[in-house]
Write a protein that holds these residues in place. Structure first.
Motif, PDB file in Angstrom:
ATOM      1  N   UNK A   1       0.830  -1.211   0.000  1.00 30.69           N
ATOM      2  CA  UNK A   1       0.000   0.000   0.000  1.00 30.69           C
ATOM      3  C   UNK A   1       0.861   1.256   0.000  1.00 30.69           C
ATOM      4  N   UNK A   2       2.019   1.221   0.685  1.00 29.08           N
ATOM      5  CA  UNK A   2       2.886   2.396   0.724  1.00 29.08           C
ATOM      6  C   UNK A   2       3.413   2.742  -0.668  1.00 29.08           C
ATOM      7  N   UNK A   3       3.839   1.717  -1.412  1.00 34.75           N
ATOM      8  CA  UNK A   3       4.309   1.956  -2.778  1.00 34.75           C
ATOM      9  C   UNK A   3       3.172   2.453  -3.668  1.00 34.75           C
ATOM     10  N   UNK A   4       1.987   1.907  -3.458  1.00 38.79           N
ATOM     11  CA  UNK A   4       0.827   2.330  -4.240  1.00 38.79           C
ATOM     12  C   UNK A   4       0.490   3.791  -3.954  1.00 38.79           C
ATOM     13  N   UNK A   5       0.605   4.189  -2.696  1.00 43.24           N
ATOM     14  CA  UNK A   5       0.365   5.598  -2.339  1.00 43.24           C
ATOM     15  C   UNK A   5       1.376   6.506  -3.009  1.00 43.24           C
ATOM     16  N   UNK A   6       2.641   6.079  -3.055  1.00 42.70           N
ATOM     17  CA  UNK A   6       3.669   6.874  -3.728  1.00 42.70           C
ATOM     18  C   UNK A   6       3.365   7.023  -5.217  1.00 42.70           C
ATOM     19  N   UNK A   7       2.942   5.955  -5.829  1.00 45.12           N
ATOM     20  CA  UNK A   7       2.596   6.008  -7.256  1.00 45.12           C
ATOM     21  C   UNK A   7       1.421   6.954  -7.478  1.00 45.12           C
ATOM     22  N   UNK A   8       0.400   6.856  -6.638  1.00 46.42           N
ATOM     23  CA  UNK A   8      -0.784   7.700  -6.780  1.00 46.42           C
ATOM     24  C   UNK A   8      -0.438   9.169  -6.585  1.00 46.42           C
ATOM     25  N   UNK A   9       0.356   9.481  -5.567  1.00 51.08           N
ATOM     26  CA  UNK A   9       0.714  10.887  -5.333  1.00 51.08           C
ATOM     27  C   UNK A   9       1.626  11.415  -6.430  1.00 51.08           C
ATOM     28  N   UNK A  10       2.484  10.569  -7.004  1.00 46.96           N
ATOM     29  CA  UNK A  10       3.344  11.030  -8.092  1.00 46.96           C
ATOM     30  C   UNK A  10       2.537  11.371  -9.346  1.00 46.96           C
ATOM     31  N   UNK A  11       1.384  10.761  -9.489  1.00 50.98           N
ATOM     32  CA  UNK A  11       0.517  11.049 -10.631  1.00 50.98           C
ATOM     33  C   UNK A  11      -0.517  12.116 -10.305  1.00 50.98           C
ATOM     34  N   UNK A  12      -0.452  12.655  -9.094  1.00 45.25           N
ATOM     35  CA  UNK A  12      -1.365  13.721  -8.707  1.00 45.25           C
ATOM     36  C   UNK A  12      -2.732  13.215  -8.290  1.00 45.25           C
ATOM     37  N   UNK A  13      -2.826  11.981  -7.856  1.00 39.96           N
ATOM     38  CA  UNK A  13      -4.100  11.401  -7.444  1.00 39.96           C
ATOM     39  C   UNK A  13      -4.179  11.367  -5.919  1.00 39.96           C
ATOM     40  N   UNK A  14      -5.406  11.330  -5.421  1.00 40.16           N
ATOM     41  CA  UNK A  14      -5.609  11.291  -3.970  1.00 40.16           C
ATOM     42  C   UNK A  14      -5.387   9.880  -3.445  1.00 40.16           C
ATOM     43  N   UNK A  15      -4.919   9.792  -2.200  1.00 38.47           N
ATOM     44  CA  UNK A  15      -4.767   8.484  -1.574  1.00 38.47           C
ATOM     45  C   UNK A  15      -6.064   8.139  -0.837  1.00 38.47           C
ATOM     46  N   UNK A  16      -6.508   6.912  -1.019  1.00 38.11           N
ATOM     47  CA  UNK A  16      -7.737   6.430  -0.378  1.00 38.11           C
ATOM     48  C   UNK A  16      -7.615   4.922  -0.222  1.00 38.11           C
ATOM     49  N   UNK A  17      -8.699   4.189  -0.344  1.00 39.25           N
ATOM     50  CA  UNK A  17      -8.650   2.734  -0.240  1.00 39.25           C
ATOM     51  C   UNK A  17      -7.791   2.162  -1.368  1.00 39.25           C
TER      52      UNK A  17
END
Length: 166
Positions: free
Chosen positions: A109-125
């Motif tokens: 999940x931590x890596x997924x959050x990094x990927x999402x934030x790098x693309x400018x997306x919000x972190x959620x489930x």
């Protein structure tokens, strides 16, 4: 039977059957390859020669439509190729999305959050982030294809303008 394993002393027929089965398998595998190495090479050479002859015949006789009906049929085929190209792109895109979802589900999940934030997306489930990342990447690929098509159209138009000049 002296000196034989205890299982073969108790069941001598089973031991013999196992040996027979092994032999049958080896015979089948040896028979499964009907062509020897030299015969395979000769067959490959014959196939390549036949393909070259067909290619030469196709190059020598380019087909040109002689009737209006043939011209219409050719245009219909070109339209079908365009449609099939679009279908091919959508099918590839679906396969990419499925593979990417599987890949994203496998990471932490931590890596997924990094990927999402790098693309400018919000972190959620996790599932929501996976869907958002996959959709964002699909949009990026679609934009890249559209940009490439636009560049290709500009190049074709410029080429036509240059050919029109005296």
């Amino acid at each position: 039977i002296k000196g034989a394993p205890s299982s073969s002393r108790n069941f001598p027929l089973l031991h013999a059957m196992a040996i027979q089965k092994r032999k049958a398998v080896t015979r089948v595998s040896a028979a499964g390859s009907p062509l020897k190495q030299g015969a395979r090479a000769a067959l490959k050479k014959q196939l390549k020669a036949a393909e070259k002859e067909q290619d030469e015949q196709e190059v020598e006789k380019p087909e040109e439509p002689q009737d209006e009906e043939e011209a219409k049929d050719e245009e219909d085929r070109e339209e079908e190729e365009d449609i099939s190209e679009e279908d091919r792109v959508t099918q590839e895109e679906e396969q990419l999305q499925v593979a990417r979802k599987k890949e994203l589900r496998a990471i932490y999940i931590d890596e997924l959050k990094q990927i999402a934030t790098s693309k400018g997306l919000e972190t959620c489930k996790k599932d929501d982030m996976i869907e958002a990342v996959v959709a964002f990447e699909a949009k990026e690929r679609a934009d890249a294809r559209a940009h490439k098509a636009k560049l290709r159209a500009v190049v074709v138009s410029k080429k036509g303008e240059l050919e029109a000049l005296p």
